[in-house]
Write a protein that holds these residues in place. Sequence first.
Motif, short mmCIF file in Angstrom:
data_model
loop_
_atom_site.label_atom_id
_atom_site.label_comp_id
_atom_site.label_asym_id
_atom_site.label_seq_id
_atom_site.Cartn_x
_atom_site.Cartn_y
_atom_site.Cartn_z
N MET A 1 0.85 -1.15 0.09
CA MET A 1 0.04 -0.04 -0.16
C MET A 1 0.88 1.69 0.12
SD MET A 1 -3.23 -0.63 2.98
CE MET A 1 -3.34 0.54 2.36
N PHE A 2 1.76 1.24 0.69
CA PHE A 2 2.54 2.59 0.75
C PHE A 2 4.17 2.85 0.35
CE2 PHE A 2 -1.09 2.43 3.97
CZ PHE A 2 -1.35 3.82 3.65
N SER A 3 4.43 3.43 0.49
CA SER A 3 6.06 3.55 -0.42
C SER A 3 7.02 4.13 -0.09
CB SER A 3 6.39 3.37 -1.71
OG SER A 3 5.77 4.67 -2.43
N LYS A 92 13.80 0.63 16.98
CA LYS A 92 15.40 0.18 16.13
C LYS A 92 14.39 -1.23 15.58
CE LYS A 92 19.85 0.30 16.00
NZ LYS A 92 19.34 -0.92 14.95
N ALA A 93 13.41 -1.96 16.06
CA ALA A 93 13.53 -3.36 14.94
C ALA A 93 12.29 -2.79 13.80
CB ALA A 93 12.27 -4.02 15.70
N LEU A 94 11.11 -1.77 14.06
CA LEU A 94 10.71 -1.58 13.18
C LEU A 94 11.09 -0.89 11.81
CD1 LEU A 94 8.29 -0.47 12.19
CD2 LEU A 94 7.93 1.37 12.73
N LEU A 95 12.34 0.41 12.54
CA LEU A 95 13.88 1.19 11.26
C LEU A 95 13.75 0.32 10.61
CD1 LEU A 95 14.53 3.95 13.49
CD2 LEU A 95 12.65 3.76 11.77
N ASP A 96 15.44 -1.60 11.61
CA ASP A 96 15.71 -2.20 10.41
C ASP A 96 14.56 -3.17 9.70
OD1 ASP A 96 17.65 -1.40 12.24
OD2 ASP A 96 17.96 -3.46 13.33
N ALA A 97 13.34 -3.24 9.93
CA ALA A 97 12.42 -3.43 8.91
C ALA A 97 12.34 -2.93 8.07
CB ALA A 97 10.97 -5.11 9.88
N LEU A 98 12.04 -1.75 8.02
CA LEU A 98 12.46 -1.12 6.99
C LEU A 98 13.54 -0.80 5.97
CD1 LEU A 98 9.76 1.88 8.78
CD2 LEU A 98 9.19 0.33 6.72
N VAL A 99 14.00 -0.59 6.53
CA VAL A 99 15.61 -0.91 6.04
C VAL A 99 15.82 -1.90 4.90
CG1 VAL A 99 18.03 -0.97 5.87
CG2 VAL A 99 16.45 1.47 7.43
N GLN A 100 15.60 -3.25 5.28
CA GLN A 100 16.08 -4.45 4.65
C GLN A 100 15.05 -4.54 3.94
OE1 GLN A 100 15.64 -7.07 8.09
NE2 GLN A 100 17.33 -6.20 9.26
N THR A 101 13.71 -3.44 3.80
CA THR A 101 12.34 -3.69 3.31
C THR A 101 12.64 -2.85 2.22
OG1 THR A 101 10.78 -4.25 4.33
CG2 THR A 101 10.23 -3.94 2.68
N VAL A 213 4.62 -5.21 8.52
CA VAL A 213 5.59 -4.11 7.04
C VAL A 213 5.43 -4.94 6.47
CG1 VAL A 213 7.60 -4.31 7.03
CG2 VAL A 213 7.35 -3.22 8.86
N PRO A 214 5.66 -6.13 6.39
CA PRO A 214 5.29 -6.98 4.38
C PRO A 214 3.91 -6.19 4.02
CG PRO A 214 5.94 -8.14 6.09
CD PRO A 214 5.74 -6.89 7.12
N ALA A 215 2.28 -6.02 4.74
CA ALA A 215 1.06 -6.40 4.24
C ALA A 215 1.22 -4.78 3.84
CB ALA A 215 0.11 -6.36 5.49
N TRP A 216 1.29 -3.93 4.75
CA TRP A 216 1.72 -2.11 5.02
C TRP A 216 2.25 -1.54 3.41
CZ3 TRP A 216 1.87 -0.40 10.69
CH2 TRP A 216 0.63 -0.38 10.74
N PHE A 217 4.04 -2.39 3.40
CA PHE A 217 4.76 -2.20 2.21
C PHE A 217 5.24 -2.42 1.09
CE2 PHE A 217 6.05 0.70 6.62
CZ PHE A 217 5.24 2.09 6.03
N GLU A 218 4.75 -3.55 1.39
CA GLU A 218 5.38 -4.83 0.41
C GLU A 218 5.23 -4.04 -1.55
OE1 GLU A 218 4.05 -9.18 -1.35
OE2 GLU A 218 2.83 -8.51 -0.08
N MET A 219 4.26 -3.31 -1.58
CA MET A 219 3.63 -2.40 -3.01
C MET A 219 5.11 -1.16 -2.82
SD MET A 219 -0.01 -2.50 -3.83
CE MET A 219 0.40 -2.30 -5.52
N GLY A 220 5.17 -0.90 -2.05
CA GLY A 220 6.34 0.34 -1.79
C GLY A 220 7.99 -0.56 -2.44
#
Length: 224
Positions: A1-3, A92-101, A213-220
Amino acid sequence: MFSAAIFDMDGLLIDSERTIMNTWIDVSRELGTPIRPVDYVEIIGRSLPECHAMLAEMLGSRPIFQEALTRVRRTLQSPTNPPVYPLKPGVKALLDALVQTAIPCAVASSSSRYEIASRLSRVGVLDVFDAIAGGDEVARGKPDPAVYALAASRLGKAPSQCLAFEDSENGVLAAHRAGISVVAVPDLKRPPDEIMGLSFTTLDNLDRAIDHVPAWFEMGALAA
């Protein structure tokens, strides 16, 4: 949904609001014009000039406010021993997940660019962010949408592509008015139900965001 992801800072990324509030309350007591916590929380999420104007009114006069500000800054902005505001749970864990994605991240804060850089560098996450937008860079603070619009622009993203994370009523309103979906994560003061109703979803803390994160940012991530 979000990028892209855009984060508020104080009370959302770092646990700074309590320390700052308690410092103002302690100083106001020293000066004989005590500020009540229930009154102080009304300034949370506002621009610095607005905060100062409201604090001056609470303290009863501009001269008392100026003396209080001097004492507060002496405590909070010590060049030799500045406070380190810890990261809040899950950050920290959320930011790490976003960086990895491969999701670009920004900060949209009522604090100044200097304070944003200073506070986030002390806890080792400043380099995670691709853009910063501070309250000193816009004419009006939250709940005006300007700081969120600026953050999205610096990421090169349309508002509809961004997901914001906010703890305050003014922050939720600012993101919403900028056309940005917002996850509400209340800190010192829970926004009213009508404001919470504007949010994409509500979480107790950012730990709860990691599994989304996978659902909210997968398309991004695919578009990044």
